[in-house]
Write a protein that holds these residues in place. Structure first.
Motif, PDB file in Angstrom:
ATOM      1  N   VAL A  84      42.943  35.870  41.738  1.00 60.91           N
ATOM      2  CA  VAL A  84      42.786  36.812  42.843  1.00 60.91           C
ATOM      3  C   VAL A  84      43.379  38.188  42.510  1.00 60.91           C
ATOM      4  CG1 VAL A  84      44.873  36.391  44.211  1.00 60.91           C
ATOM      5  CG2 VAL A  84      42.735  36.854  45.362  1.00 60.91           C
ATOM      6  N   MET A  85      44.210  38.266  41.500  1.00 71.99           N
ATOM      7  CA  MET A  85      44.746  39.575  41.099  1.00 71.99           C
ATOM      8  C   MET A  85      43.606  40.444  40.583  1.00 71.99           C
ATOM      9  SD  MET A  85      48.125  38.750  38.953  1.00 71.99           S
ATOM     10  CE  MET A  85      49.464  37.807  39.592  1.00 71.99           C
ATOM     11  N   PRO A  86      43.544  41.695  41.042  1.00 73.60           N
ATOM     12  CA  PRO A  86      42.461  42.561  40.556  1.00 73.60           C
ATOM     13  C   PRO A  86      42.767  43.110  39.168  1.00 73.60           C
ATOM     14  CG  PRO A  86      43.762  43.708  42.184  1.00 73.60           C
ATOM     15  CD  PRO A  86      44.311  42.318  42.103  1.00 73.60           C
ATOM     16  N   SER A  87      43.067  42.227  38.244  1.00 76.68           N
ATOM     17  CA  SER A  87      43.353  42.593  36.868  1.00 76.68           C
ATOM     18  C   SER A  87      42.534  41.682  35.963  1.00 76.68           C
ATOM     19  CB  SER A  87      44.848  42.408  36.579  1.00 76.68           C
ATOM     20  OG  SER A  87      45.077  42.389  35.198  1.00 76.68           O
ATOM     21  N   ILE A  88      41.774  42.273  35.087  1.00 80.54           N
ATOM     22  CA  ILE A  88      40.916  41.488  34.205  1.00 80.54           C
ATOM     23  C   ILE A  88      41.761  40.602  33.296  1.00 80.54           C
ATOM     24  CG2 ILE A  88      39.288  41.675  32.291  1.00 80.54           C
ATOM     25  CD1 ILE A  88      38.129  44.107  33.708  1.00 80.54           C
ATOM     26  N   ILE A  89      42.912  41.072  32.878  1.00 72.69           N
ATOM     27  CA  ILE A  89      43.758  40.298  31.964  1.00 72.69           C
ATOM     28  C   ILE A  89      44.241  39.016  32.626  1.00 72.69           C
ATOM     29  CG2 ILE A  89      45.914  40.345  30.676  1.00 72.69           C
ATOM     30  CD1 ILE A  89      45.142  43.099  29.820  1.00 72.69           C
ATOM     31  N   SER A  90      44.715  39.090  33.860  1.00 74.29           N
ATOM     32  CA  SER A  90      45.186  37.871  34.528  1.00 74.29           C
ATOM     33  C   SER A  90      44.030  36.906  34.763  1.00 74.29           C
ATOM     34  CB  SER A  90      45.881  38.212  35.840  1.00 74.29           C
ATOM     35  OG  SER A  90      44.966  38.736  36.773  1.00 74.29           O
ATOM     36  N   GLN A  91      42.850  37.428  35.033  1.00 70.03           N
ATOM     37  CA  GLN A  91      41.699  36.561  35.239  1.00 70.03           C
ATOM     38  C   GLN A  91      41.264  35.893  33.937  1.00 70.03           C
ATOM     39  OE1 GLN A  91      39.077  39.336  37.127  1.00 70.03           O
ATOM     40  NE2 GLN A  91      40.067  39.105  39.119  1.00 70.03           N
ATOM     41  N   ILE A  92      41.332  36.622  32.842  1.00 71.89           N
ATOM     42  CA  ILE A  92      41.002  36.049  31.533  1.00 71.89           C
ATOM     43  C   ILE A  92      42.003  34.953  31.171  1.00 71.89           C
ATOM     44  CG2 ILE A  92      40.922  36.572  29.056  1.00 71.89           C
ATOM     45  CD1 ILE A  92      38.406  37.434  30.530  1.00 71.89           C
ATOM     46  N   ILE A  93      43.278  35.149  31.509  1.00 76.29           N
ATOM     47  CA  ILE A  93      44.291  34.121  31.269  1.00 76.29           C
ATOM     48  C   ILE A  93      43.941  32.849  32.044  1.00 76.29           C
ATOM     49  CG2 ILE A  93      46.709  33.499  31.679  1.00 76.29           C
ATOM     50  CD1 ILE A  93      47.390  36.446  31.034  1.00 76.29           C
ATOM     51  N   ALA A  94      43.507  33.018  33.284  1.00 80.32           N
ATOM     52  CA  ALA A  94      43.116  31.855  34.089  1.00 80.32           C
ATOM     53  C   ALA A  94      41.940  31.117  33.448  1.00 80.32           C
ATOM     54  CB  ALA A  94      42.767  32.291  35.507  1.00 80.32           C
ATOM     55  N   PHE A  95      40.955  31.845  32.941  1.00 79.65           N
ATOM     56  CA  PHE A  95      39.825  31.202  32.265  1.00 79.65           C
ATOM     57  C   PHE A  95      40.274  30.532  30.971  1.00 79.65           C
ATOM     58  CE2 PHE A  95      37.179  34.313  34.713  1.00 79.65           C
ATOM     59  CZ  PHE A  95      36.403  33.385  35.379  1.00 79.65           C
ATOM     60  N   TYR A  96      41.174  31.147  30.238  1.00 76.25           N
ATOM     61  CA  TYR A  96      41.668  30.582  28.984  1.00 76.25           C
ATOM     62  C   TYR A  96      42.385  29.254  29.221  1.00 76.25           C
ATOM     63  CZ  TYR A  96      44.537  30.004  24.819  1.00 76.25           C
ATOM     64  OH  TYR A  96      45.148  29.491  23.714  1.00 76.25           O
TER      65      TYR A  96
END
Length: 92
Positions: free
Chosen positions: A17-29
């Motif tokens: 939910v954080m509007p940061s691509i990096i945190s979202q990529i970490i979640a996918f990883y």
């Protein structure tokens, strides 16, 4: 060989939910969906750029924030549940 553990759905939702691509990529990883996550993030960025060219300033920004948060959130939630079910079935 490392044993897989279930991943906390709450932690994944916070990262997504954080509007940061990096945190979202970490979640996918963390759920082993990095390639699909990058494809989704690229699509979201393209959609945001398209909205910025079509809609006036304050409107596209509000929609961009909603899209940037909700689209990855939907996929991270779905795939985290599937990942946890797969880990649970491997343990049994």
């Amino acid at each position: 060989m490392t044993s897989q553990k279930p991943i906390s759905l709450n932690q994944q939702m916070i990262l997504a939910v954080m509007p940061s691509i990096i945190s979202q990529i970490i979640a996918f990883y963390r759920i082993k969906k990095l390639v699909m996550g990058i494809i989704i993030e690229t699509g979201v960025i393209g959609l945001i750029v398209g909205m910025s060219n079509v809609l006036p300033y304050p409107h596209w920004l509000i929609l961009a924030l909603a899209v940037e948060c909700l689209v990855p959130l939907m996929y991270v939630r779905k795939w985290t549940i599937q990942y946890n079910q797969a880990v649970k079935s491997k343990r049994e």
